[in-house]
Enzyme design. Structure first.
Site, mmCIF file in Angstrom:
data_model
loop_
_atom_site.group_PDB
_atom_site.id
_atom_site.type_symbol
_atom_site.label_atom_id
_atom_site.label_comp_id
_atom_site.label_asym_id
_atom_site.label_seq_id
_atom_site.Cartn_x
_atom_site.Cartn_y
_atom_site.Cartn_z
ATOM 1 N N CYS A 139 -4.125 24.164 -78.208
ATOM 2 C CA CYS A 139 -4.041 25.243 -77.225
ATOM 3 C C CYS A 139 -2.775 26.067 -77.400
ATOM 4 O O CYS A 139 -2.727 27.236 -77.004
ATOM 5 C CB CYS A 139 -4.117 24.672 -75.810
ATOM 6 S SG CYS A 139 -2.840 23.461 -75.439
ATOM 7 N N ALA A 281 -4.195 22.062 -53.663
ATOM 8 C CA ALA A 281 -4.831 21.897 -54.975
ATOM 9 C C ALA A 281 -4.632 23.124 -55.855
ATOM 10 O O ALA A 281 -5.460 23.427 -56.714
ATOM 11 C CB ALA A 281 -6.318 21.602 -54.811
#
Length: 540
Positions: A139, A281
């Site tokens: 990545c 979250a």
């Protein structure tokens, strides 16, 4: 355009040869000049990894003809000096784009899935000037490692291949790529494997990715001796750096520090059983969850305004029990938690003294204190909670000190790691140097075998047709034993493991002496044969 020159130096530098390659004339990238002594000296110049350009510290006199660029590679072989390819060994080159040099949009287009690595190696090795190849695609980076017969032509071919497979124009690739050669390329991969080139200094995931390159490359034609040897050595370096410096120890982000701090404050026996609550979250909350999972936590409660983000995290982290609860139940969840992480964008505190003081006590086996670790700005846990005897509160400022100390410690360890990498780079280069004797060993044995077979045929013809098979075998065995015993001494002096520079220098001197004595250098060079074969294949 390849611009090469050969010039005579003073007596002190007699026998030296210098060749400069300037990459992509008219583009923003160029290669370093290399000094070659006999077979090879290390590249003395190194391009910046964060820029697409290279500025040489000196000028190279160019003697190549102006029309060289329009002559075919095969024609240039015919018209160039006899030692154009025979005297200089192939170069290890890395053509790469990383998080340091290229935006994610470009890296996404260049990314090659692991399943496609063998195909990519095959395509790269079908290029005229590429012998071996490997792909390191993650990545954060896309790096192509090759063994190139010619630095300039190899880089040009690989860059064009990258452009073709990604759809990114060559000119744009040249603005963001970095190019490294031989010892610089080796040093770079060792740094990558050791985690010194990562966003988080010393992170361990990249070492696993380097290991995967070797695993996938096993048995793939083109993942040859030099490149596979380089990656295998890089794995050794990565392991050694981590073992000897412990560079991966200590959190270097606020979220990882929050998790590490919680585990430090809990009794060691309760690390696996403590009840974890994560409030929020978002990006920070997700990182806290990831770090908890990395530390072995398999169950936690996550409080958030909506379930959508929690469901996405749960899908990403299979095998971990993540229980969603709405924000309205945050106090109920806190009552059942031993550690509470908060990371919401709320502008008012979620926990105040009056909320916390009435919560049921924490079991003594988990330390008897409820930990509030607040990484939110503004804070989610009011400062008044610190007055509650059964609670302990840590905010982002507490964690920043931990992170800063860990970063400073890792930088010191990185300096230690560089010393290890320098040592290992010399060992790898010595191993590569030792490979130079292999063609001479093969040529010497073939030379002796030709003589043996010719003399054997003469001997057998003189002995007549009625000689028995047993006698023929005995004469053949005798000639073979004599040749092997005569070759034993020279062969021993052509072999070394590359670990001792003095022994290596002696071995290379022996190689040159044997080449001169037996005229072994008169054979068409292996490199020239490979180039001719590749070009002829491409023309079919």
């Amino acid at each position: 355009m390849v611009m090469a020159f050969s010039t005579g130096f003073s007596t002190a530098f007699a026998g030296f040869k210098m060749e400069a390659f300037l990459l992509n004339s008219g583009s923003s990238s160029s290669s370093p000049c290399s000094f070659v002594r006999g077979q090879q000296l290390r590249a003395l110049c190194k391009p910046s990894r964060n820029e697409g350009t290279f500025q040489s510290g000196f000028r190279c006199q160019v003697t190549a003809s102006s029309d060289a660029s329009i002559v075919s590679a095969l024609e240039q072989l015919k018209t160039s000096a006899p030692d154009r390819y025979t005297k200089e060994r192939s170069s290890i080159v890395v053509i790469g784009l990383s998080v340091h040099t290229a935006p994610v949009e470009m890296r996404e287009k260049l990314a090659i899935p692991e399943a496609e690595w063998p195909r990519a190696i095959g395509e790269l090795c079908n290029l005229n000037h590429i012998e071996e190849a490997a792909v390191l695609s993650t990545c954060n980076r896309m790096e192509i490692y090759v063994l190139a017969l010619s630095q300039h032509r190899g880089v040009k071919e690989v860059t064009e291949w990258m452009s073709k497979t990604s759809g990114i124009p060559v000119s744009e690739l040249c603005q963001h790529r970095f190019l490294l050669y031989n010892n610089d390329a080796t040093h770079h991969l060792f740094e990558v494997s050791a985690g010194l080139d990562s966003l988080v200094l010393g992170e361990g995931q990249i070492l696993a990715q380097v290991k995967q390159v070797v695993k996938v490359g096993q048995g793939v034609v083109g993942f040859g001796r030099n490149i596979s040897g380089l990656f295998k050595h890089a794995i050794t370096v990565g392991k050694r750096v981590r073992a000897e410096t412990n560079i991966a120890a200590g959190a270097v982000s606020v979220s990882s520090a929050a998790v590490e701090l919680s585990l430090m404050k809990l009794p060691e026996s309760s690390n696996a059983t403590a009840r974890m609550l994560v409030v929020g979250a978002g990006k920070m909350g997700k990182l806290v969850i990831k770090h908890l999972v990395a530390k072995g936590c398999t169950k936690m409660v996550v409080v958030n305004r909506s379930e959508e983000r929690v469901a996405a995290i749960r899908e990403e982290m299979k095998g971990v029990e993540i229980i969603y609860k709405p924000l309205s139940e945050v106090l109920v969840c806190a009552a059942e938690a031993d550690v509470v992480f908060t990371s919401t964008a709320s502008e008012t505190p979620l926990f105040l003294k009056e909320n916390v003081k009435d919560l049921p006590p924490v079991d003594p086996t988990v330390g008897g204190l409820r930990l509030f670790i607040d990484i939110s700005v503004p804070r989610n846990v009011g400062s008044c909670v610190e007055d509650v005897e059964t609670a302990r509160v840590y905010n982002v400022d507490d964690l920043k000190e931990v992170v800063a100390a860990n970063k400073e410690d890792r930088l010191r360890k990185a300096m230690e790691a560089q010393a290890i990498i320098g040592e290992e780079s010399k060992q790898f280069e010595a191993w590569r140097d030792s490979l130079e004797t292999v063609p001479t060993i093969k040529k010497l044995r073939a030379y002796a075998e030709r003589i043996r077979m010719a003399e054997l045929e003469k001997c057998l013809s003189k002995m007549g047709d009625d000689i028995s098979k047993k006698s023929r075998r005995a004469v053949d065995d005798l000639s073979r034993v004599i040749v092997n015993k005569l070759l034993h001494g020279p062969m021993q002096h052509l072999r070394c493991d590359g670990s001792d520079s003095r022994t290596l220098d002696e071995t290379l001197e022996n190689m040159h002496a044997l080449n001169r004595m037996f005229g072994l250098e008169t054979d068409t060079s292996l490199l020239e044969q490979k180039i001719r074969a590749k070009i002829e294949q491409a023309q079919k």
